[in-house]
Design a protein around this motif. Structure first.
Motif, PDB file in Angstrom:
ATOM      1  N   ASN A 228       7.462 -30.353  -4.172  1.00  0.00           N
ATOM      2  CA  ASN A 228       7.929 -31.245  -5.230  1.00  0.00           C
ATOM      3  C   ASN A 228       6.979 -31.338  -6.424  1.00  0.00           C
ATOM      4  O   ASN A 228       7.213 -32.119  -7.339  1.00  0.00           O
ATOM      5  N   SER A 229       5.919 -30.551  -6.406  1.00  0.00           N
ATOM      6  CA  SER A 229       4.953 -30.560  -7.511  1.00  0.00           C
ATOM      7  C   SER A 229       5.401 -29.604  -8.622  1.00  0.00           C
ATOM      8  O   SER A 229       6.296 -28.771  -8.416  1.00  0.00           O
TER       9      SER A 229
ATOM     10  N   ASP B 172       2.675 -28.126  -2.738  1.00  0.00           N
ATOM     11  CA  ASP B 172       3.702 -29.146  -2.517  1.00  0.00           C
ATOM     12  C   ASP B 172       5.001 -28.719  -3.199  1.00  0.00           C
ATOM     13  O   ASP B 172       5.043 -28.451  -4.404  1.00  0.00           O
TER      14      ASP B 172
ATOM     15  N   SER C 143       7.522 -30.068   1.241  1.00  0.00           N
ATOM     16  CA  SER C 143       6.916 -31.215   0.569  1.00  0.00           C
ATOM     17  C   SER C 143       5.837 -31.803   1.461  1.00  0.00           C
ATOM     18  O   SER C 143       5.749 -31.492   2.659  1.00  0.00           O
TER      19      SER C 143
ATOM     20  N   PHE D 296      -3.734 -29.835 -11.327  1.00  0.00           N
ATOM     21  CA  PHE D 296      -2.963 -30.840 -12.040  1.00  0.00           C
ATOM     22  C   PHE D 296      -2.307 -30.300 -13.311  1.00  0.00           C
ATOM     23  O   PHE D 296      -1.620 -31.034 -14.008  1.00  0.00           O
TER      24      PHE D 296
ATOM     25  N   GLN E   7      -6.224 -33.461  -3.017  1.00  0.00           N
ATOM     26  CA  GLN E   7      -5.306 -32.741  -3.907  1.00  0.00           C
ATOM     27  C   GLN E   7      -6.052 -32.214  -5.115  1.00  0.00           C
ATOM     28  O   GLN E   7      -7.076 -32.761  -5.532  1.00  0.00           O
TER      29      GLN E   7
ATOM     30  N   GLN F 287       0.054 -36.141  -7.058  1.00  0.00           N
ATOM     31  CA  GLN F 287      -0.223 -35.699  -8.428  1.00  0.00           C
ATOM     32  C   GLN F 287      -0.554 -34.207  -8.482  1.00  0.00           C
ATOM     33  O   GLN F 287      -0.080 -33.499  -9.355  1.00  0.00           O
ATOM     34  N   GLY F 288      -1.385 -33.756  -7.564  1.00  0.00           N
ATOM     35  CA  GLY F 288      -1.795 -32.362  -7.565  1.00  0.00           C
ATOM     36  C   GLY F 288      -0.787 -31.454  -6.894  1.00  0.00           C
ATOM     37  O   GLY F 288      -0.074 -31.852  -5.958  1.00  0.00           O
ATOM     38  N   SER F 289      -0.713 -30.208  -7.368  1.00  0.00           N
ATOM     39  CA  SER F 289       0.218 -29.245  -6.796  1.00  0.00           C
ATOM     40  C   SER F 289      -0.308 -28.640  -5.497  1.00  0.00           C
ATOM     41  O   SER F 289       0.491 -28.243  -4.626  1.00  0.00           O
TER      42      SER F 289
ATOM     43  N   HIS G  71      -2.285 -37.948  -2.395  1.00  0.00           N
ATOM     44  CA  HIS G  71      -1.417 -36.858  -2.822  1.00  0.00           C
ATOM     45  C   HIS G  71      -0.372 -37.425  -3.764  1.00  0.00           C
ATOM     46  O   HIS G  71      -0.273 -38.633  -3.960  1.00  0.00           O
TER      47      HIS G  71
END
Length: 209
Positions: free
Chosen positions: A134-135, A132, A158, A181, A178, A199-201, A197
């Motif tokens: 934005n992660s 992601d 994203s 972390f 996801q 929280q996790g990259s 979704h």
């Protein structure tokens, strides 16, 4: 993917990442498994060296990089050379299409998604794993991309970008998992896999045709 040189020339470095980051790789596999449907005929588009297709029991893969396909073949995968924007398969040929860390390297992601929709049977699933934008990991990759032989070619997306593109390509029902972390260097054990979704990259979307 117009520039495949890094994947042709630095195959050993690509493979070494998986060997050096086993907990990260295994966590990504778990997030994919949780979101995988049962299937009878699947393909991984952007199969690379087969690191995901083989353990997920997908025995057909496509990629533009011949050196990657050589490794996939050794992992028991039947391979086809080609690009995602022009898939060399008939309509409704598969009930599963997988892409993992591939969308960031596509030249025309909208065309590729339309092609995936075309080759899927009605009710078939498009399972996509990606970082992601934005992660935390996504932001780190973007900050350092100029110095990375692979990611300096990448365009990151994203979850919202991916959902919009999937909807525009005719996919309606979406399911999310996801993982990842923490910062990659701090991961020494398996990361948990959660639904949704944000929280996790590493995010997995299963889109049903």
């Amino acid at each position: 993917m117009s520039n495949i040189m890094p994947f042709e020339r630095y195959t050993a470095r690509y493979e070494k990442w998986f060997e050096d980051n086993v907990p990260v790789y295994s966590s990504e596999l778990d997030a994919l498994r949780v979101n995988m449907p049962s299937f009878s005929r699947g393909i991984e588009v952007g199969v690379g060296s087969g690191r995901f297709a083989a353990p997920l029991n997908i025995y057909l893969g496509m990629d533009p990089a011949s050196s990657m396909l050589d490794i996939s073949r050794k992992r028991g995968i039947e391979v086809v050379r080609g690009v995602a924007e022009k898939l060399p398969f008939a309509d409704s040929s598969f009930d599963l299409v997988l892409m993992v860390t591939t969308i960031c390297f596509l030249d025309d992601i909208a065309s590729a998604f339309r092609e995936v929709n075309r080759i899927l049977m009605p009710g078939g699933s498009f399972v996509m794993g990606f970082i992601d934008k934005n992660s935390p990991v996504g932001r780190s990759y973007q900050e350092k991309k100029a110095n990375n032989i692979f990611y300096n070619l990448a365009t990151f997306y994203s979850v919202e970008d991916a959902v919009s593109l999937l909807n525009a390509s005719g996919f309606d029902d979406l399911f999310f998992t996801q993982t990842i972390f923490r910062d990659l260097k701090g991961i020494k054990d398996l990361e948990p896999v959660l639904h949704c979704h944000g929280q996790g990259s590493f995010v997995v979307i299963r889109a049903v045709k």
